[in-house]
Scaffold this motif. Structure first.
Motif, PDB file in Angstrom:
ATOM      1  N   THR A 142       2.858   5.721  -2.647  1.00  0.00           N
ATOM      2  CA  THR A 142       4.087   6.728  -3.044  1.00  0.00           C
ATOM      3  C   THR A 142       4.339   7.063  -4.755  1.00  0.00           C
ATOM      4  O   THR A 142       4.571   7.805  -4.966  1.00  0.00           O
ATOM      5  CB  THR A 142       5.440   6.019  -2.682  1.00  0.00           C
ATOM      6  N   ARG A 143       4.207   5.763  -5.313  1.00  0.00           N
ATOM      7  CA  ARG A 143       4.187   6.020  -6.713  1.00  0.00           C
ATOM      8  C   ARG A 143       2.917   7.169  -7.211  1.00  0.00           C
ATOM      9  O   ARG A 143       3.436   7.804  -8.068  1.00  0.00           O
ATOM     10  CB  ARG A 143       3.730   4.698  -7.452  1.00  0.00           C
ATOM     11  N   LYS A 144       1.731   7.045  -6.817  1.00  0.00           N
ATOM     12  CA  LYS A 144       0.862   7.987  -7.020  1.00  0.00           C
ATOM     13  C   LYS A 144       1.020   9.412  -6.760  1.00  0.00           C
ATOM     14  O   LYS A 144       1.065  10.348  -7.198  1.00  0.00           O
ATOM     15  CB  LYS A 144      -0.532   7.623  -6.442  1.00  0.00           C
ATOM     16  N   ALA A 145       1.736   9.461  -5.550  1.00  0.00           N
ATOM     17  CA  ALA A 145       2.211  10.788  -4.634  1.00  0.00           C
ATOM     18  C   ALA A 145       3.572  11.469  -5.831  1.00  0.00           C
ATOM     19  O   ALA A 145       3.209  12.779  -6.177  1.00  0.00           O
ATOM     20  CB  ALA A 145       2.524  10.830  -3.498  1.00  0.00           C
ATOM     21  N   LEU A 150       1.492  11.873   2.188  1.00  0.00           N
ATOM     22  CA  LEU A 150       2.775  11.448   1.645  1.00  0.00           C
ATOM     23  C   LEU A 150       3.271  12.868   0.434  1.00  0.00           C
ATOM     24  O   LEU A 150       4.200  13.054   0.615  1.00  0.00           O
ATOM     25  CB  LEU A 150       2.998  10.357   0.568  1.00  0.00           C
ATOM     26  N   LYS A 151       2.100  13.240  -0.135  1.00  0.00           N
ATOM     27  CA  LYS A 151       2.537  14.434  -0.906  1.00  0.00           C
ATOM     28  C   LYS A 151       3.145  15.527  -0.038  1.00  0.00           C
ATOM     29  O   LYS A 151       3.926  16.254  -0.396  1.00  0.00           O
ATOM     30  CB  LYS A 151       1.271  14.705  -1.728  1.00  0.00           C
ATOM     31  N   SER A 152       2.352  15.916   1.147  1.00  0.00           N
ATOM     32  CA  SER A 152       2.681  16.920   1.884  1.00  0.00           C
ATOM     33  C   SER A 152       3.963  16.928   2.190  1.00  0.00           C
ATOM     34  O   SER A 152       4.793  17.668   2.514  1.00  0.00           O
ATOM     35  CB  SER A 152       1.503  17.183   2.769  1.00  0.00           C
ATOM     36  N   ARG A 161       0.919  -1.323   0.073  1.00  0.00           N
ATOM     37  CA  ARG A 161       0.182  -0.033   0.000  1.00  0.00           C
ATOM     38  C   ARG A 161       0.778   1.362   0.088  1.00  0.00           C
ATOM     39  O   ARG A 161       0.554   2.114  -0.877  1.00  0.00           O
ATOM     40  CB  ARG A 161      -0.930   0.113   1.169  1.00  0.00           C
ATOM     41  N   LEU A 162       1.950   1.307   0.804  1.00  0.00           N
ATOM     42  CA  LEU A 162       2.964   2.505   1.064  1.00  0.00           C
ATOM     43  C   LEU A 162       3.551   2.600  -0.429  1.00  0.00           C
ATOM     44  O   LEU A 162       3.776   3.818  -1.167  1.00  0.00           O
ATOM     45  CB  LEU A 162       3.782   2.114   1.784  1.00  0.00           C
TER      46      LEU A 162
END
Length: 131
Positions: free
Chosen positions: A86-89, A123-125, A81-82
C-alpha cells in the motif's frame, strides 16, 4: 543506474508515509457500511474523513486479516505485506491518491502467495477505482 536511483527515491518516499489506524469498533462499523471496491486479493472499504488531517504525510488506513486466514504468524505477514504494498502504491500514485478518505483493507487468502509487484499493481488500480 537510473533505475537504482528511482528505487531509492521510492523507498525514501514510502518510508515517509505514515498510517494512522482506524480506532475503535464504531469507526470500523461506520466504514463497513460505506463504499467498497472488491478484488480477488482484498476488499477496500473507504469513507470520507469527517475532518482534514493536519499532517499530509498521514493516511488513515487499517489492514485487516481475519482469523480464518491462518495462525498469527501468517496473518501478521499478510498485514505487513499489504501495508508495504500500500505504501508503494500510494507513492507511485502520488497526486491521484485521495487522502481525504479513510480506508480499511481486508485481506483475502490469496495475498499470502501473490507476487509483491502484482499486489502493488492491483492496489493501484483499485485505489484509482475508489477515487
Amino acid at each position: 543506474e537510473q533505475k537504482v536511483e528511482k528505487e531509492y527515491l521510492l523507498s525514501v518516499m514510502a518510508a515517509s508515509i505514515q498510517f494512522e489506524s482506524l480506532s475503535g469498533n464504531t469507526e470500523f462499523k461506520q466504514i463497513l457500511k460505506s463504499k467498497k471496491v472488491i478484488s480477488k486479493l482484498f476488499t477496500i472499504y473507504y469513507r470520507k474523513l469527517e475532518q482534514e488531517l493536519s499532517n499530509n504525510r498521514k493516511v488513515v488506513l487499517s489492514c485487516v486479516s481475519a482469523k480464518k486466514l491462518g495462525n498469527a504468524v501468517k496473518r501478521n505477514k499478510i498485514r505487513r505485506r499489504l501495508k508495504m504494498a500500500t505504501r508503494k502504491a500510494i507513492v507511485e500514485l502520488s497526486s491521484s491518491f485521495n487522502k481525504k478518505y479513510k480506508y480499511a483493507i481486508f485481506a483475502k487468502a490469496k495475498v499470502y502467495d501473490e507476487n509483491f509487484q502484482n499486489l502493488v499493481e492491483e492496489l493501484k488500480s483499485k485505489f484509482k477505482e475508489a477515487n
